[in-house]
Design an enzyme around this catalytic site. Structure first.
Site, PDB file in Angstrom:
ATOM      1  N   CYS A 289      66.355 -11.244 -28.741  1.00 56.53           N
ATOM      2  CA  CYS A 289      64.998 -10.941 -28.297  1.00 56.53           C
ATOM      3  C   CYS A 289      64.880  -9.442 -28.003  1.00 56.53           C
ATOM      4  CB  CYS A 289      64.646 -11.809 -27.090  1.00 56.53           C
ATOM      5  SG  CYS A 289      62.886 -11.865 -26.764  1.00 56.53           S
TER       6      CYS A 289
ATOM      7  N   GLU B  96      70.708 -18.954 -26.506  1.00 55.99           N
ATOM      8  CA  GLU B  96      71.275 -19.222 -25.176  1.00 55.99           C
ATOM      9  C   GLU B  96      70.395 -20.174 -24.379  1.00 55.99           C
ATOM     10  OE1 GLU B  96      69.504 -16.720 -25.992  1.00 55.99           O
ATOM     11  OE2 GLU B  96      68.459 -15.799 -24.291  1.00 55.99           O
TER      12      GLU B  96
ATOM     13  N   HIS C  19      65.975 -17.636 -28.988  1.00 51.23           N
ATOM     14  CA  HIS C  19      66.969 -17.602 -27.917  1.00 51.23           C
ATOM     15  C   HIS C  19      67.992 -18.727 -28.059  1.00 51.23           C
ATOM     16  CE1 HIS C  19      65.107 -14.597 -25.216  1.00 51.23           C
ATOM     17  NE2 HIS C  19      63.955 -15.030 -25.705  1.00 51.23           N
TER      18      HIS C  19
END
Lengths: 262, 808
Positions: free
Chosen positions: A95, A224, A222
C-alpha cells in the site's frame, strides 16, 4: 535459521502491527524500526534478511503519497538499501509502502534503481478512498512471492491513491514481458472486471509488481490483513474455515526465500 | 486581555456582572459570577482577566456538566392530568451513575472519573471506551470541526489511565436532508450538503491517517438537525490492567508533548456552552493535523511501557487551563507560559493559556525522568517541553516571565462552582391512532412501503461513507460493517480480535433514534439502550459483560420543557440499565444545540438525542453470527413479541410523507424484565451453534429486517406473517402493515438449520418465539399477509432501494 525481518516505521505508518503479526506467524523474528534510527545509524538494514515497508500515511502523504519517505530512503539510506537489494534479499512494500518504493525508484527497478519515474500510483478513478475486498489473479507463477498461492484469491484494499499508471505503453509492455506484473485485480471468478473489483482504475488491472530482479515486491492490496481465517469478510459462510488466511502465503514465501539467499 | 485586573469587578451589581459575562463570552450565569465576586472580595482584590477566563473554562457546561450535575425539580403531568413531582439532588448521580452503582459489576475497573470508562478484558488487559461530540464546531466549519472531534476523543483514550492504544473508532452523525440551494441553507450559511460532505471527509481524513479502523456507526437524517448537526466520535482503546491508574506527585514536572500552540480554538469550550447564532468567528474551531497526533501517539505508548511518566491527560477544551488545572487539582501547579512552544510569535500569554490548539497531551514526569523522556520523544520527532511543576502549594499559579496571570486556590477553581437548581417539566404529547393504510396503485401499499422505507436515507445503506473509512487497518476487524457474500448486508455489531494468539474479542454497537423523542424521551432512551444491547446480542457477544456509554445532545436546558425531556431520558437510562445489568461506564452531554436567528429571534432546537454506545466481550470469535441468510431450506424464527407500536416508526414517516408534526400511534415500550431472558437464551443458542443467521429488528420492523437479511445473503424467503408472536390486539386487528412495520423492541429474526430446529425450539419453550417460514433459493421475498394473501418483492428491487437510498 530464524529470519530477522525489519518492519519500517515512520510518522504516519499504520499497518506495522498487522504486518508484524503476519510475519511472526510466517516464522520470522520481527523488529519494528523507526526511520530515524536507520538514518542515525543506530540500526542497520544489513542486520536483517527481510524488510517490509508497511501501509499507512507516511508523513501524512504530504506532497504526494509516499514521497517524503521515498526521499528519505533515496537520500539517506541509498547505499545500505542498494546493498540489501543487490544481495537479492526480499523487500516488500504494501500500500503506502508500494507508493514509497515506486517514488524512490526501486520499483519497477528497470535499471536497478530507476532514475526517472516510469510508473506511478495516483488518485483512484472513483475520486475517493476505497476500503473493500477484491480478488487477485496470480499473474506470474515464477515470482518468489507467489509460490503456493491459488490462481484467484481474495484480499482487501484500503487506499485513495492506488491507480497504477505506467508512463507509456512501452513501459507496460516491458513489465509484462519481464514477468514483473505479479497480481491483477479480477472478479471472484477470475475474470477481468471493472469497478469495484478493480477498485482504483489501475492500468491493465495491475495490483502488484516486482522489480526486474524479482526480489522487491510492491502491492496495493493488503496480504497482512488476511493472515488469519477470521479476517475474511464472510468467514461465517466458509465451511470448513481454512487454517490460515491466503495472504499469509506471501509472507511465508518471503521468509523461505530470505532463508535461501542469506 | 492580560494580567490586568478588572478594577470595578468587586463593586459591580448583579446586572453588571452578567454584562461582563456576556461581553467576554464567559457563558457564566449571574449566580456564578456572584460567587466569583464574593471569592475575590474575600481576597481583597479583583480577579485578573486571565483568572476570570480560567474560571469560565473550568466551570463551562462543556467541562463541568452543570445541567447533569444540577439539582432538578421535575414535574410530570400524565394523560389524565395528574401531576407527579420528583426532586433530584444531582441528576447524574441519581440516574445514570446510580444504575452503575446498583448493578455492581466487578469487571468495571474505572468509571466516571477518568477520560474514558475502563473495563477488564482478558485478565491481563483492559478496554477503555469514550464517545465525544463536536457539534458546534462542525456546524461552523464541518471539515475541521469533525476531524478535530475525532482527534479529541482519540486523545481521551490516550489519556485514559496511563494511555490506551486506540483499536477502533465509531462515528454517528445527524444531519438535515442533504441538498443545495436556498431550501437547504443552514444557520451557519453553509448548505446541508457542505456540512454532510465536510463532516464525512473530516472524520475520514483524521481517522484513516491515525491508522484506527472505523468499525461502527449510524447516520440519521432529519430536518431539525439542519442548523445543528450532531457529530459523535468514539474510540476504543486497549491497555494493560496495571496501567489503569495515574498519579501526580509533588515535584513532578509538567511536560507538554505534541503540537505547538497557535491562535486556533480560542474559547471553544465556552462557545459550545451557548446557543449557536451567526457572526461567531471560526477561530473558535481548532485546526487539526492527524500526523502530529499519530507521531506522539506511537511515542507516548512506547514511553508508557517504559514507565517514563506517571500521569497523563489530554489537552482538549480549555487547552492548558483545563488539562493542567485538572491534573494539578490535588497538588497545585506552577506554570511558565514562556516555555510553551508556539506555532508563530505574537500570541498573548492568555491565548497560550486558553488555546485549544490540537494534538497535545500533558504528562506528569518524575524529575529524574525528564531528560530521558524529552530525548525519547525527540527520537521520533515529537516535541516535549517542560513547562512547569506540580508544586504542592494547592494553588494554580500561571506566569509569563515576570508577570503573574493566575494565582488561585485549586479548591475554589474545582469546588467553587455553585450547584444549579433547575425546573423541569414534562407532559405527554397528544397522540392520534395510526390511520388505516391506503391502497397502492398496484395492490396493497405495504409493497411500496417497504421499498420506500428501505430507501429512506436514515435506513438505506451507508456504503458511500463506510467504504471511505478504513475499517480493517490493524487487521483486527473480524466482523466488519458489511457482511454476506457480496459484503452489502448491514451487520448488527462490529467485532475486533485484540490479540493474534487468542480467540477472544470485543464487540461494539450503538443505538440512536431521536425521532422517538417527539413522543416520549423515556421510551426513546429505553428503545435506544435496548437497540444497542440487542445489536451486541445479535452477533453473539456476551449479554452479561455489556458496558454502555451515554451521549446526550439537546437544546437549551434552561427551558424547563426541554430539561423535562432530558430528565425522562436519564430516568429511562437508569431503569433499563439496572434491569439489564449493563453499567454505564462513561458519558458526555452537549447542550445548547439550538440555533437562534439574530434577525427573527426564531429558535430551532434539535430533538433530544441520546446515543448509546455499547461494548461487550466475545468468548470465541469462531462462534459469532452474521445477519446474512445462509442457506435455502433453513427455518426462519421471530424472537420477541410484535405489538401495536408504530409511533415514531419509519413506516409512520413514510405514511405521513415526512410530516414532522404527525404523532400517529404508540411509541415502542420495553419491559426489560421480560426481554432479558430472551437475550440470555439467544446467546446460549449461539454458543451451542444453533443459529445460522440473526438480525435485530429496528428501523422498518420485521419487514426491513427480513429484507436486509435477504439482500445480505442473496437468498429469498417464504414467511407467514400470522405465525409471528404478536400481541392479541394486533392479531385481532389483522393489519399487515402494522405487523410488518411495527418497531417493537427486543425482537430478532433468526435462521436455524433443520438439524438444529428441535434444540432451538426446546431452548425457547414458553417464550414468544415462533417459526414463521423458510429461506428459499431464488430472488423472491414472499410474505403471506395477515389476511392470507400472498405478497412479494423481488430481491433486485429490494437491493436497489436499499443501496441507492442515501443521496449524497
Amino acid at each position: 535459521m530464524t529470519i530477522k525481518a525489519l518492519v519500517l516505521r515512520c510518522a504516519g505508518t499504520n499497518c506495522n502491527g498487522e504486518t508484524t503479526w503476519a510475519l511472526e506467524k510466517a516464522g520470522a523474528r520481527v523488529e519494528e524500526v523507526h526511520i530515524n534510527a536507520l538514518l542515525k545509524g543506530e540500526k542497520k538494514v544489513s542486520d536483517f534478511q527481510l524488510m517490509v515497508i508497511p501501509g499507512g500515511f507516511s508523513f501524512g502523504d504530504d506532497v504526494a503519497s509516499g514521497k517524503v519517505l521515498a526521499n528519505k530512503l533515496l537520500y539517506g539510506l541509498r547505499e545500505s538499501l542498494d546493498a540489501f537489494v543487490s544481495a537479492k534479499k526480499p523487500l516488500i512494500g504494501i500500500c503506502n509502502g508500494f507508493q514509497v518504493l515506486v517514488k524512490c525508484g526501486l520499483l519497477p527497478g528497470l535499471d536497478g534503481w530507476d532514475k526517472d519515474l516510469s510508473v506511478t500510483l495516483t488518485d483512484n478513478d472513483s475520486g475517493k478512498f476505497e476500503c473493500r475486498w477484491t480478488f487477485m489473479k496470480t499473474a506470474s507463477k515464477k515470482s518468489i512471492f507467489t509460490k503456493g498461492l491459488p490462481d484467484v484469491f481474495p484480499l482487501p484494499v484500503a487506499h485513495g491513491e492506488g491507480k497504477f499508471l505506467p508512463s507509456s505503453d512501452k513501459v507496460l509492455k516491458t513489465l509484462e514481458r519481464n514477468g514483473q506484473v505479479v497480481f491483477r485485480y479480477v472478479d471472484p471468478q477470475g475474470r477481468k472486471a471493472g469497478f469495484p473489483w478493480n477498485p482504483n482504475g489501475s492500468t491493465a488491472d495491475i495490483a502488484g509488481i516486482v522489480n526486474a530482479a524479482g526480489n522487491v515486491l510492491g502491492m496495493m492490496p493488503h496480504p497482512e490483513r488476511y493472515a488469519f481465517p477470521h479476517q475474511h469478510p464472510h468467514w461465517t459462510r466458509l465451511k470448513p474455515l481454512p487454517e490460515n488466511g491466503v495472504g499469509l502465503q506471501v509472507f511465508k514465501n518471503a521468509v523461505r526465500y530470505a532463508a535461501q539467499v542469506n | 486581555m492580560s494580567a490586568a485586573v478588572l478594577d470595578r469587578f468587586l463593586v459591580l451589581s448583579p446586572e453588571g456582572l452578567l454584562a461582563v459575562s456576556k461581553e467576554r463570552g464567559l457563558s457564566l450565569s449571574t449566580e456564578e459570577m456572584k460567587v466569583v465576586q464574593d471569592h475575590f472580595r474575600s481576597r481583597n482584590r479583583p480577579p485578573t482577566e486571565c483568572e476570570l477566563e480560567t474560571l469560565a473554562q473550568t466551570w463551562s457546561e462543556h467541562c463541568k456538566h452543570k445541567t447533569f450535575r444540577a439539582a432538578v425539580d421535575h414535574v410530570e403531568k400524565d394523560e389524565l392530568g395528574l401531576e407527579r413531582r420528583r426532586e433530584y439532588k444531582d441528576l447524574l448521580k441519581e440516574t445514570i451513575v446510580k444504575a452503575t452503582d446498583d448493578v455492581k459489576r466487578d469487571w468495571c475497573l474505572s468509571v466516571f472519573k477518568d477520560n474514558a470508562g475502563i473495563v477488564s478484558y482478558d485478565g491481563k488487559n483492559a478496554l477503555a471506551l469514550k464517545v465525544e461530540t463536536h457539534n458546534h464546531p462542525s456546524a461552523l466549519e464541518p471539515y475541521g470541526g469533525a476531524g478535530t472531534g475525532l482527534g479529541g476523543v482519540i486523545r481521551d483514550i490516550l489519556g485514559a489511565g496511563l494511555g490506551a492504544k486506540p483499536v477502533a473508532n465509531t462515528d454517528v452523525f445527524c444531519f438535515g436532508p442533504v441538498g443545495d440551494g436556498p431550501e437547504f441553507k443552514t444557520g451557519s450559511g453553509l448548505s446541508t450538503r457542505r456540512i454532510f460532505h465536510g463532516v464525512v471527509s473530516g472524520v475520514r481524513d483524521y481517522g484513516n491517517r491515525m491508522g484506527i479502523p472505523t468499525v461502527s456507526g449510524a447516520v440519521f437524517f432529519d430536518d431539525d438537525f439542519r442548523d445543528n448537526p450532531l457529530v459523535y466520535c468514539g474510540t476504543l482503546g486497549l491497555l494493560p490492567v496495571d496501567m489503569i491508574h495515574k498519579e501526580v506527585r509533588k515535584g513532578d514536572r509538567v511536560v507538554m508533548v505534541g503540537g505547538r500552540v497557535g491562535r486556533d480554538g480560542i474559547h471553544g469550550a465556552t462557545f459550545s456552552s451557548d446557543n449557536l447564532t451567526t457572526g461567531i468567528p471560526s477561530s473558535v474551531v481548532q485546526i487539526g493535523n492527524p500526523i502530529v497526533e499519530k507521531k506522539f501517539m506511537d511515542a507516548q505508548l512506547a514511553a508508557r511501557d517504559l514507565r517514563l511518566y506517571r500521569g497523563v491527560t489530554d489537552c482538549g477544551a480549555g487547552g492548558l487551563s483545563s488539562a493542567v488545572g485538572e491534573m494539578g487539582e490535588e497538588t497545585g501547579v506552577d506554570i511558565r507560559l514562556e516555555k510553551v512552544p508556539l506555532k508563530y510569535q505574537g500570541l498573548n500569554p492568555w491565548e497560550i493559556w486558553l488555546s485549544e490548539s490540537q494534538e497535545r497531551m500533558v504528562l506528569a514526569v518524575a524529575p529524574e525522568n525528564l531528560e530521558k523522556i524529552i530525548a525519547f520523544f525527540a527520537a521520533e520527532d515529537v516535541e516535549a517541553s517542560d513547562i512547569g511543576e506540580f508544586s504542592g502549594t494547592g494553588r494554580l499559579v500561571v506566569r509569563h516571565r515576570d508577570e503573574v496571570l493566575v494565582d488561585m486556590e485549586m479548591a475554589f477553581l474545582h469546588g467553587g462552582c455553585p450547584k444549579r437548581r433547575m425546573p423541569s417539566y414534562w407532559t405527554p404529547p397528544s397522540v392520534q391512532p395510526f390511520p388505516a393504510p391506503s391502497k397502492g396503485r398496484k395492490g396493497p401499499d405495504v409493497v411500496d412501503a417497504l421499498l420506500g422505507i428501505l430507501s429512506q436515507p436514515t435506513v438505506a445503506s451507508k456504503d458511500w461513507i463506510v467504504r471511505q473509512y478504513d475499517h480493517e487497518v490493524q487487521g483486527r476487524t473480524v466482523l466488519k460493517p458489511f457482511v454476506g457474500p457480496k459484503s452489502i448486508g448491514p451487520g448488527d455489531a462490529a467485532v475486533m480480535m485484540l490479540r493474534p494468539d487468542s480467540r477472544e474479542g470485543v464487540a461494539l454497537a450503538c443505538g440512536l433514534n431521536p425521532h422517538f423523542s417527539r413522543w416520549d424521551t423515556y421510551w426513546m432512551a429505553a428503545s435506544v439502550l435496548d437497540e444497542a444491547v440487542r445489536n451486541l446480542v445479535a452477533v453473539g457477544a456476551r449479554p452479561d459483560r455489556i458496558a454502555i456509554l451515554d451521549n446526550f445532545c439537546a437544546g437549551d436546558p434552561t427551558d424547563p420543557r426541554l430539561l423535562g425531556e432530558v430528565v425522562r431520558a436519564a430516568q429511562a437510562c437508569h431503569d433499563v440499565a439496572r434491569a439489564y445489568g449493563t453499567p454505564f461506564i462513561s458519558g458526555k452531554d452537549s447542550f445548547y444545540n439550538q440555533f437562534v436567528d439574530p434577525k427573527t429571534g426564531r429558535k430551532r432546537a434539535i430533538p433530544t438525542s441520546l446515543l448509546i454506545t455499547a461494548m461487550s466481550h466475545v468468548e470465541d470469535i469462531g462462534k459469532l453470527v452474521t445477519m446474512d441468510l445462509k442457506r435455502a431450506g433453513h427455518w426462519l424464527y421471530v424472537v420477541g413479541e410484535t405489538r401495536d407500536e408504530l409511533g415514531g416508526s419509519r413506516y409512520g414517516i413514510w405514511s405521513s410523507k415526512g410530516d414532522a408534526e404527525a404523532r400517529w400511534g404508540q411509541v415502542p415500550h420495553l419491559n426489560p424484565n421480560e426481554t432479558w431472558p430472551l437475550y440470555e437464551k439467544l446467546h446460549e443458542a449461539m454458543n451451542q451453534g444453533l443459529v445460522a443467521a440473526c438480525h435485530d429488528c429496528s428501523d422498518g420492523g420485521l419487514g426491513a429486517a427480513l429484507a436486509e437479511m435477504s439482500l445480505a445473503g442473496g437468498l429469498g424467503f417464504h414467511v407467514e406473517l400470522r405465525k409471528a408472536p404478536m400481541s392479541r390486539d394486533l392479531k385481532e386487528e389483522a393489519r399487515t402493515d402494522k405487523v410488518l412495520f411495527s418497531e417493537s423492541n427486543a425482537r430478532f429474526v433468526v435462521e436455524v438449520s433443520p438439524k438444529s430446529r428441535r434444540a432451538f425450539q426446546a431452548l425457547f419453550a414458553g417464550h414468544p418465539v415462533a417459526s414463521v417460514g423458510q429461506v428459499r433459493e431464488g430472488a423472491k421475498l414472499q410474505v403471506v399477509d395477515m389476511k392470507g394473501n400472498s405478497i412479494s418483492w423481488s430481491l433486485p428491487a429490494v437491493e436497489k432501494a436499499w443501496t441507492g437510498g442515501m443521496k449524497v
